[in-house]
Design a protein around this motif. Structure first.
Motif, short mmCIF file in Angstrom:
data_model
loop_
_atom_site.label_atom_id
_atom_site.label_comp_id
_atom_site.label_asym_id
_atom_site.label_seq_id
_atom_site.Cartn_x
_atom_site.Cartn_y
_atom_site.Cartn_z
N PHE A 1 45.75 35.43 28.56
CA PHE A 1 46.83 35.88 29.44
C PHE A 1 46.91 37.40 29.49
O PHE A 1 47.15 37.98 30.55
CB PHE A 1 48.17 35.31 28.98
N ARG A 2 46.68 38.03 28.35
CA ARG A 2 46.78 39.49 28.30
C ARG A 2 45.88 40.16 29.33
O ARG A 2 46.25 41.18 29.92
CB ARG A 2 46.42 39.97 26.89
N ALA A 3 44.71 39.58 29.58
CA ALA A 3 43.78 40.17 30.53
C ALA A 3 44.35 40.21 31.94
O ALA A 3 43.95 41.06 32.75
CB ALA A 3 42.46 39.40 30.51
N TYR B 1 46.01 43.75 35.61
CA TYR B 1 45.79 43.59 37.05
C TYR B 1 47.09 43.36 37.80
O TYR B 1 47.15 43.57 39.02
CB TYR B 1 44.78 42.46 37.29
N THR B 2 48.16 42.94 37.12
CA THR B 2 49.45 42.89 37.79
C THR B 2 49.94 44.30 38.11
O THR B 2 50.63 44.51 39.11
CB THR B 2 50.51 42.15 36.95
N VAL B 3 49.58 45.27 37.27
CA VAL B 3 49.90 46.67 37.57
C VAL B 3 49.07 47.16 38.74
O VAL B 3 49.57 47.84 39.65
CB VAL B 3 49.69 47.55 36.33
N VAL B 4 47.78 46.80 38.76
CA VAL B 4 46.93 47.17 39.89
C VAL B 4 47.50 46.58 41.19
O VAL B 4 47.64 47.28 42.19
CB VAL B 4 45.48 46.69 39.66
N ALA B 5 47.81 45.29 41.17
CA ALA B 5 48.35 44.64 42.37
C ALA B 5 49.72 45.21 42.72
O ALA B 5 49.97 45.60 43.87
CB ALA B 5 48.43 43.14 42.16
N GLY B 6 50.61 45.25 41.76
CA GLY B 6 51.99 45.62 42.03
C GLY B 6 52.17 47.07 42.44
O GLY B 6 53.05 47.39 43.25
N ASP B 7 51.35 47.96 41.91
CA ASP B 7 51.56 49.39 42.15
C ASP B 7 50.48 50.04 43.00
O ASP B 7 50.78 50.91 43.82
CB ASP B 7 51.71 50.11 40.82
N PHE B 8 49.23 49.63 42.84
CA PHE B 8 48.17 50.24 43.65
C PHE B 8 48.23 49.77 45.10
O PHE B 8 47.76 50.46 46.00
CB PHE B 8 46.79 49.92 43.07
N MET C 1 41.24 39.60 38.79
CA MET C 1 42.55 39.00 38.53
C MET C 1 42.50 37.49 38.74
O MET C 1 43.04 36.72 37.94
CB MET C 1 43.62 39.63 39.42
N TRP C 2 41.84 37.06 39.80
CA TRP C 2 41.68 35.62 40.05
C TRP C 2 41.01 34.96 38.85
O TRP C 2 41.46 33.92 38.35
CB TRP C 2 40.86 35.43 41.32
N GLY C 3 39.92 35.54 38.39
CA GLY C 3 39.19 34.96 37.26
C GLY C 3 40.02 34.89 36.00
O GLY C 3 40.00 33.87 35.29
N TYR C 4 40.76 35.94 35.69
CA TYR C 4 41.57 35.95 34.48
C TYR C 4 42.73 34.96 34.56
O TYR C 4 43.14 34.37 33.56
CB TYR C 4 42.07 37.36 34.19
N LEU D 1 41.39 50.17 30.54
CA LEU D 1 41.42 50.14 31.99
C LEU D 1 42.50 51.02 32.60
O LEU D 1 42.19 51.96 33.34
CB LEU D 1 41.58 48.70 32.49
N LEU D 2 43.77 50.76 32.30
CA LEU D 2 44.84 51.53 32.93
C LEU D 2 44.83 52.98 32.49
O LEU D 2 45.10 53.88 33.28
CB LEU D 2 46.19 50.87 32.66
N ASN D 3 44.53 53.22 31.22
CA ASN D 3 44.46 54.60 30.75
C ASN D 3 43.39 55.38 31.49
O ASN D 3 43.61 56.50 31.94
CB ASN D 3 44.20 54.63 29.24
N ASN D 4 42.22 54.79 31.65
CA ASN D 4 41.14 55.48 32.33
C ASN D 4 41.42 55.66 33.82
O ASN D 4 41.11 56.72 34.39
CB ASN D 4 39.82 54.74 32.13
#
Length: 450
Positions: free
Chosen positions: A54-56, A60-67, A99-102, A269-272
């Motif tokens: 689940f952590r993975a 990607y919820t940050v990528v989807a929600g904010d990007f 995100m789909w895969g995770y 990921l998010l840090n980079n």
């Protein structure tokens, strides 16, 4: 045991450049041998595997929600993030596939537990009850993210490989009905014990999830009820200083968050993306919002460095995601401030505006923490607009903005003003092209406009 892949209608192996692998290592195939549940001694490892799966999803919820929203500008070299920055998402976007895969990896692990744990001898009843509750909860939460990101998605309820390779999309409403069933099971079976803190699910975690679930469903009464139960539990308290939210893992108001260590392959990921490489930088629109008098201390979410200001770079950086050694690498799933905002919105929608049990009171709790002035709005429309802004200030880069704009019907108005490339199709991510190619039941079932 025969070794074979457990693809959930074929979990994608992402095709990434060697440069991007530094940020997002491609997931290895999960095999049956990696999940062993034959003895009571296997339960702790399988439980950790469930949470790791689940952590993975959460990055990607940050990528989807904010990007996907008006929060960011593209500032890097990677094509996937150029698509987010320019609002031109394609069916081959690597993050859309990841995100789909995770999501389905988490669903698989949960199904594995639900199929095998009930008949496993030697497990204490309390431990079995807890893990079954956690499996239902995290499967439900994974499907909640899936339905609100992609719309109609396959409903996977088994680990049978043949079945899972040919599952059509189920209606979003059906997926969300199954989410509610999973949450209700979890609420009944999870412990009230708080000794494991925000790292593992308990009954309050489920209540927080139900508050968000009912908010999205526009069931204002239930959203208010479950948010109030979390708030009134007194287990969580708002941090006096908002900077604690930005720079520290597991603050006192954290209800559920995903932790990382230096040894986690996917934690950078998010840090980079946001800090080191700064592929995505705060948009001028967000900078102005966070610098407003209403936001006040919430400006700590971002920072300015004049040495980075060159070319199209505005010099601003997101501060929420450090490295594992920085002490703020975790991804928050639920925290107390969101419960106040959910309750404020639910109360405002019911016409409960003023007084101790009104929306304004809940907003002012967060305004006080931010050292901002109390709310001056008095009518419903203005208070709802205030709630939207407060969610922007308070929850920036926690993965909410795009989902908020879509669920409130505000996406077209806000995003078309932000980007000339915005199109209504971007209110849903596309089904990854790789999944359509591999799963016969998905052929011809792409989201409209892609």
């Amino acid at each position: 045991m025969t070794r074979f892949l457990i693809y959930i209608f074929l979990l994608s192996i992402l095709s990434l450049s060697s440069c991007k692998e530094v940020l997002e290592p491609p997931p290895r195939d999960l095999r049956i041998d990696d999940l062993v549940l034959k003895r009571a001694q296997d339960v702790p490892a399988v439980r950790v595997g469930l949470y790791s799966s689940f952590r993975a999803i959460t990055q990607y919820t940050v990528v989807a929600g904010d990007f996907m929203s008006d929060y960011v500008r593209y500032n890097g070299t990677f094509g996937d993030y150029r698509e987010f920055g320019t609002k031109q998402i394609t069916t081959t976007n690597g993050d859309v596939s990841a995100m789909w895969g995770y999501i389905y990896n988490t669903v698989y692990v949960a199904n594995f537990i639900l199929e095998r744990l009930p008949d496993l001898a030697g497990v204490q009843p309390a431990a079995k009850k807890q893990l079954l509750g956690e499996a239902h909860f995290l499967r439900g939460l994974a499907n909640f993210y899936g339905a609100n990101t992609y719309g109609d998605i396959p409903k996977v309820t088994t680990t049978d490989q043949v079945t899972n390779r040919n599952i059509p999309r189920a209606a979003k409403a059906d997926i969300l009905a199954s989410v509610l069933e999973d949450f209700q099971y979890a609420l009944t079976n999870l412990t009230t014990d708080q000794t494991e803190g925000a790292a593992y699910a308990n009954q309050n975690t489920v209540r927080a999830a139900l508050a968000r679930y009912y908010l999205y469903q526009k069931n204002w009464v239930q959203a208010e009820q479950f948010a109030s139960q979390v708030i009134d539990s007194k287990v969580y308290t708002l941090e006096p200083d908002f900077k604690t939210i930005v720079f520290n893992n597991f603050p006192k108001e954290s209800i559920f968050e995903m932790g990382y260590t230096q040894n986690d392959a996917n934690s950078p990921l998010l840090n980079n993306l946001l800090v080191t490489r700064r592929e995505m930088i705060p948009s001028e629109q967000l900078i102005q919002a966070l610098a407003s008098a209403e936001s006040k201390d919430r400006l700590a979410t971002i920072s300015f460095d004049a040495t980075k200001q060159r070319g199209n770079d505005n010099g601003w950086t997101v501060r929420k995601y450090g490295t594992a050694t920085d002490g703020n690498s975790n991804v928050v799933v639920f925290r107390l401030a969101e419960m106040y905002l959910i309750r404020a919105e639910a109360r405002a929608q019911q016409g409960k505006l003023a007084g101790a049990n009104g929306a304004v009171s809940d907003i002012n709790v967060l305004r006080a923490r931010a050292k901002a002035a109390n709310v001056s709005a008095t009518n419903q429309a203005d208070i709802l607009a205030t709630v939207e802004r407060e969610r922007q200030y308070e929850l920036a880069f926690e993965g909410h903005r795009w989902y908020d704009l879509v669920r409130t019907g505000r996406a077209q108005a806000v995003m078309s003003a932000f980007s000339p490339n915005w199109n209504a199709r971007y209110e849903r991510w596309p089904v990854p092209q790789t999944e359509i190619q591999r799963n016969p039941a998905l052929k011809g079932a792409q989201n409209p406009g892609y």
